[in-house]
Design a protein around this motif. Sequence first.
Motif, PDB file in Angstrom:
ATOM      1  N   ARG A 126     103.370 137.308 -27.785  1.00 17.28           N
ATOM      2  CA  ARG A 126     102.687 137.708 -29.025  1.00 17.28           C
ATOM      3  C   ARG A 126     101.455 136.842 -29.254  1.00 17.28           C
ATOM      4  O   ARG A 126     100.394 137.338 -29.642  1.00 17.28           O
ATOM      5  CB  ARG A 126     103.630 137.595 -30.221  1.00 17.28           C
ATOM      6  CG  ARG A 126     104.509 138.818 -30.427  1.00 17.28           C
ATOM      7  CD  ARG A 126     105.216 138.789 -31.770  1.00 17.28           C
ATOM      8  NE  ARG A 126     106.144 137.672 -31.876  1.00 17.28           N
ATOM      9  CZ  ARG A 126     107.387 137.677 -31.410  1.00 17.28           C
ATOM     10  NH1 ARG A 126     107.849 138.750 -30.795  1.00 17.28           N
ATOM     11  NH2 ARG A 126     108.164 136.634 -31.550  1.00 17.28           N
ATOM     12  N   GLN A 127     101.588 135.547 -29.003  1.00 18.09           N
ATOM     13  CA  GLN A 127     100.461 134.633 -29.191  1.00 18.09           C
ATOM     14  C   GLN A 127      99.328 134.986 -28.219  1.00 18.09           C
ATOM     15  O   GLN A 127      98.160 135.006 -28.606  1.00 18.09           O
ATOM     16  CB  GLN A 127     100.914 133.193 -28.976  1.00 18.09           C
ATOM     17  CG  GLN A 127      99.835 132.174 -29.257  1.00 18.09           C
ATOM     18  CD  GLN A 127     100.352 130.742 -29.121  1.00 18.09           C
ATOM     19  OE1 GLN A 127     101.477 130.513 -28.677  1.00 18.09           O
ATOM     20  NE2 GLN A 127      99.527 129.794 -29.483  1.00 18.09           N
ATOM     21  N   THR A 128      99.670 135.271 -26.977  1.00 13.97           N
ATOM     22  CA  THR A 128      98.671 135.665 -25.985  1.00 13.97           C
ATOM     23  C   THR A 128      97.985 136.960 -26.405  1.00 13.97           C
ATOM     24  O   THR A 128      96.764 137.092 -26.307  1.00 13.97           O
ATOM     25  CB  THR A 128      99.321 135.820 -24.599  1.00 13.97           C
ATOM     26  OG1 THR A 128      99.911 134.577 -24.226  1.00 13.97           O
ATOM     27  CG2 THR A 128      98.314 136.248 -23.548  1.00 13.97           C
ATOM     28  N   LEU A 129      98.769 137.908 -26.889  1.00 16.34           N
ATOM     29  CA  LEU A 129      98.219 139.181 -27.341  1.00 16.34           C
ATOM     30  C   LEU A 129      97.258 138.972 -28.510  1.00 16.34           C
ATOM     31  O   LEU A 129      96.157 139.533 -28.530  1.00 16.34           O
ATOM     32  CB  LEU A 129      99.342 140.135 -27.747  1.00 16.34           C
ATOM     33  CG  LEU A 129      98.914 141.504 -28.273  1.00 16.34           C
ATOM     34  CD1 LEU A 129      98.117 142.266 -27.221  1.00 16.34           C
ATOM     35  CD2 LEU A 129     100.131 142.293 -28.724  1.00 16.34           C
ATOM     36  N   GLU A 130      97.653 138.151 -29.481  1.00 20.84           N
ATOM     37  CA  GLU A 130      96.771 137.876 -30.623  1.00 20.84           C
ATOM     38  C   GLU A 130      95.475 137.220 -30.161  1.00 20.84           C
ATOM     39  O   GLU A 130      94.388 137.576 -30.631  1.00 20.84           O
ATOM     40  CB  GLU A 130      97.491 136.989 -31.634  1.00 20.84           C
ATOM     41  CG  GLU A 130      98.595 137.697 -32.396  1.00 20.84           C
ATOM     42  CD  GLU A 130      99.399 136.755 -33.286  1.00 20.84           C
ATOM     43  OE1 GLU A 130      98.970 135.607 -33.502  1.00 20.84           O
ATOM     44  OE2 GLU A 130     100.463 137.187 -33.765  1.00 20.84           O
ATOM     45  N   SER A 131      95.584 136.293 -29.231  1.00 19.50           N
ATOM     46  CA  SER A 131      94.404 135.612 -28.700  1.00 19.50           C
ATOM     47  C   SER A 131      93.495 136.608 -27.981  1.00 19.50           C
ATOM     48  O   SER A 131      92.269 136.614 -28.184  1.00 19.50           O
ATOM     49  CB  SER A 131      94.829 134.496 -27.753  1.00 19.50           C
ATOM     50  OG  SER A 131      93.711 133.914 -27.134  1.00 19.50           O
ATOM     51  N   ASN A 132      94.090 137.448 -27.161  1.00 21.16           N
ATOM     52  CA  ASN A 132      93.306 138.452 -26.428  1.00 21.16           C
ATOM     53  C   ASN A 132      92.647 139.450 -27.384  1.00 21.16           C
ATOM     54  O   ASN A 132      91.503 139.849 -27.175  1.00 21.16           O
ATOM     55  CB  ASN A 132      94.175 139.183 -25.410  1.00 21.16           C
ATOM     56  CG  ASN A 132      94.533 138.318 -24.223  1.00 21.16           C
ATOM     57  OD1 ASN A 132      93.957 137.252 -24.024  1.00 21.16           O
ATOM     58  ND2 ASN A 132      95.502 138.756 -23.446  1.00 21.16           N
ATOM     59  N   ASN A 133      93.377 139.836 -28.431  1.00 25.97           N
ATOM     60  CA  ASN A 133      92.813 140.764 -29.411  1.00 25.97           C
ATOM     61  C   ASN A 133      91.622 140.123 -30.132  1.00 25.97           C
ATOM     62  O   ASN A 133      90.618 140.792 -30.383  1.00 25.97           O
ATOM     63  CB  ASN A 133      93.864 141.207 -30.417  1.00 25.97           C
ATOM     64  CG  ASN A 133      94.818 142.239 -29.843  1.00 25.97           C
ATOM     65  OD1 ASN A 133      94.522 142.867 -28.836  1.00 25.97           O
ATOM     66  ND2 ASN A 133      95.971 142.396 -30.471  1.00 25.97           N
ATOM     67  N   ALA A 134      91.746 138.845 -30.458  1.00 26.41           N
ATOM     68  CA  ALA A 134      90.641 138.144 -31.125  1.00 26.41           C
ATOM     69  C   ALA A 134      89.433 138.054 -30.200  1.00 26.41           C
ATOM     70  O   ALA A 134      88.287 138.289 -30.634  1.00 26.41           O
ATOM     71  CB  ALA A 134      91.087 136.749 -31.554  1.00 26.41           C
ATOM     72  N   LYS A 135      89.667 137.749 -28.935  1.00 26.69           N
ATOM     73  CA  LYS A 135      88.562 137.689 -27.963  1.00 26.69           C
ATOM     74  C   LYS A 135      87.916 139.058 -27.790  1.00 26.69           C
ATOM     75  O   LYS A 135      86.686 139.166 -27.711  1.00 26.69           O
ATOM     76  CB  LYS A 135      89.070 137.177 -26.609  1.00 26.69           C
ATOM     77  CG  LYS A 135      89.438 135.714 -26.603  1.00 26.69           C
ATOM     78  CD  LYS A 135      90.014 135.310 -25.255  1.00 26.69           C
ATOM     79  CE  LYS A 135      90.540 133.889 -25.268  1.00 26.69           C
ATOM     80  NZ  LYS A 135      91.173 133.535 -23.990  1.00 26.69           N
TER      81      LYS A 135
END
Length: 75
Positions: A48-57
């Motif tokens: 989930r954290q990786t997904l949130e980071s990728n979405n922000a990028k």
Amino acid sequence: MQREPIEDQVAWRLARRASQLASIKAKKARDAAAAELMAQAARAAELRQTLESNNAKLAETQQAQAELIRNACPR
């Protein structure tokens, strides 16, 4: 005549030990399942954290792209 009570005692002790072993085995299985669930929950949190980071990028990149397009094609 004393043989029967001794056999009963041995049978009772064996049954008790079998029950103890079954309880130990069940506890180990529960502990293993709990550990697996905790590992899966940790992995899910990491994903989930990786997904949130990728979405922000992605949002940042899309915003930069939109800005470039606006600057390249002035109205």
